[in-house]
Design a protein around this motif. Structure first.
Motif, PDB file in Angstrom:
ATOM      1  N   TYR A  75      -4.287   5.830  -6.352  1.00 33.13           N
ATOM      2  CA  TYR A  75      -5.377   5.547  -5.420  1.00 33.13           C
ATOM      3  C   TYR A  75      -5.521   4.042  -5.203  1.00 33.13           C
ATOM      4  N   LEU A  76      -6.000   3.681  -4.012  1.00 30.15           N
ATOM      5  CA  LEU A  76      -6.344   2.291  -3.724  1.00 30.15           C
ATOM      6  C   LEU A  76      -7.813   2.227  -3.344  1.00 30.15           C
ATOM      7  N   ILE A 103      -2.640   3.793   4.026  1.00 31.17           N
ATOM      8  CA  ILE A 103      -3.162   4.452   2.830  1.00 31.17           C
ATOM      9  C   ILE A 103      -3.576   5.867   3.220  1.00 31.17           C
ATOM     10  N   THR A 146       0.861   4.001  -3.040  1.00 26.02           N
ATOM     11  CA  THR A 146       0.365   5.354  -2.761  1.00 26.02           C
ATOM     12  C   THR A 146       1.481   6.391  -2.767  1.00 26.02           C
ATOM     13  N   SER A 147       2.726   5.974  -2.559  1.00 22.06           N
ATOM     14  CA  SER A 147       3.838   6.931  -2.621  1.00 22.06           C
ATOM     15  C   SER A 147       3.971   7.513  -4.032  1.00 22.06           C
ATOM     16  N   ALA A 171       0.839  -1.208   0.000  1.00 22.78           N
ATOM     17  CA  ALA A 171       0.000   0.000   0.000  1.00 22.78           C
ATOM     18  C   ALA A 171       0.869   1.251   0.000  1.00 22.78           C
ATOM     19  N   ARG A 172       1.915   1.259   0.826  1.00 26.26           N
ATOM     20  CA  ARG A 172       2.835   2.419   0.873  1.00 26.26           C
ATOM     21  C   ARG A 172       3.555   2.600  -0.460  1.00 26.26           C
ATOM     22  N   LEU A 210      -6.118   9.156  -0.791  1.00 29.28           N
ATOM     23  CA  LEU A 210      -5.898   8.150  -1.834  1.00 29.28           C
ATOM     24  C   LEU A 210      -6.674   6.866  -1.565  1.00 29.28           C
ATOM     25  N   LEU A 211      -7.574   6.907  -0.595  1.00 31.49           N
ATOM     26  CA  LEU A 211      -8.351   5.736  -0.200  1.00 31.49           C
ATOM     27  C   LEU A 211      -9.776   5.833  -0.718  1.00 31.49           C
TER      28      LEU A 211
END
Length: 177
Positions: free
Chosen positions: A109-110, A124, A104-105, A100-101, A128-129
């Motif tokens: 988006y997740l 997250i 999103t870095s 996830a990191r 971006l969630l």
């Protein structure tokens, strides 16, 4: 590329048809598209189609909804190569906190569906969630009060989550999931 051997579909004709449809105002996003190393056409064909969709999302200014199965290396490489200005959204994310990191870095988006890794959600960034609303049983994550307007559409509606997710994770019961 010509024809997809699996289904006998003319890929170039299908992509041309999609190009025409994608510019319509009632189309909110491009996808679901991506790479799935466990099923579907060859990795070469999937990558060819995915790159076309990347360019289409950029051309239309619409978000790209991504299906990624055991192909994060390809997705991140293409993100770096194409440097998109349109949002990229990996839907149905089930990865761990480190993944996830990593995603999103890069500003990707997740979107979380019914099944997800509760440890990942703490890593997250809220902006971006996204939460998917197209699940059959709404419980757990989907009992969080979602605020804001829908950001994109894919099967169901994806909502940005701005509430304090950390409080919810503390009360998450993984038994029975």
């Amino acid at each position: 590329m010509g024809r997809d051997v699996k289904d006998g579909v003319n890929i170039e004709e299908t992509m041309s048809m999609l190009d025409n449809i994608a510019t319509r105002n009632d189309v909110a996003a491009i996808g679901e598209t991506g790479i799935d190393r466990l099923r579907g056409a060859s990795e070469e064909i999937q990558t060819h189609i995915f790159i076309h969709h990347i360019k289409l999302a950029e051309h239309t200014g619409k978000p790209l909804i991504i299906h990624c199965v055991k192909a994060l290396d390809i997705i991140l490489r293409l993100h770096k190569e194409h440097r998109p200005s349109s949002p990229w959204i990996i839907h149905g994310f089930r990865g761990n906190a480190e993944t996830a990191r990593q995603i999103t870095s890069r500003g990707i988006y997740l979107s979380l569906g019914e099944k997800f890794n509760p440890d990942a959600i703490l890593n997250i960034p809220p902006h971006l969630l996204l939460a998917e609303t197209d699940v059959e049983h709404r419980h757990g994550f989907f009992d969080i009060v979602l605020s804001g307007k829908p950001r994109v559409y894919s099967y169901g509606v994806m909502f940005p989550v701005f509430e304090a997710v950390e409080e919810w994770i503390d009360g998450y019961d993984a038994v029975g999931r």
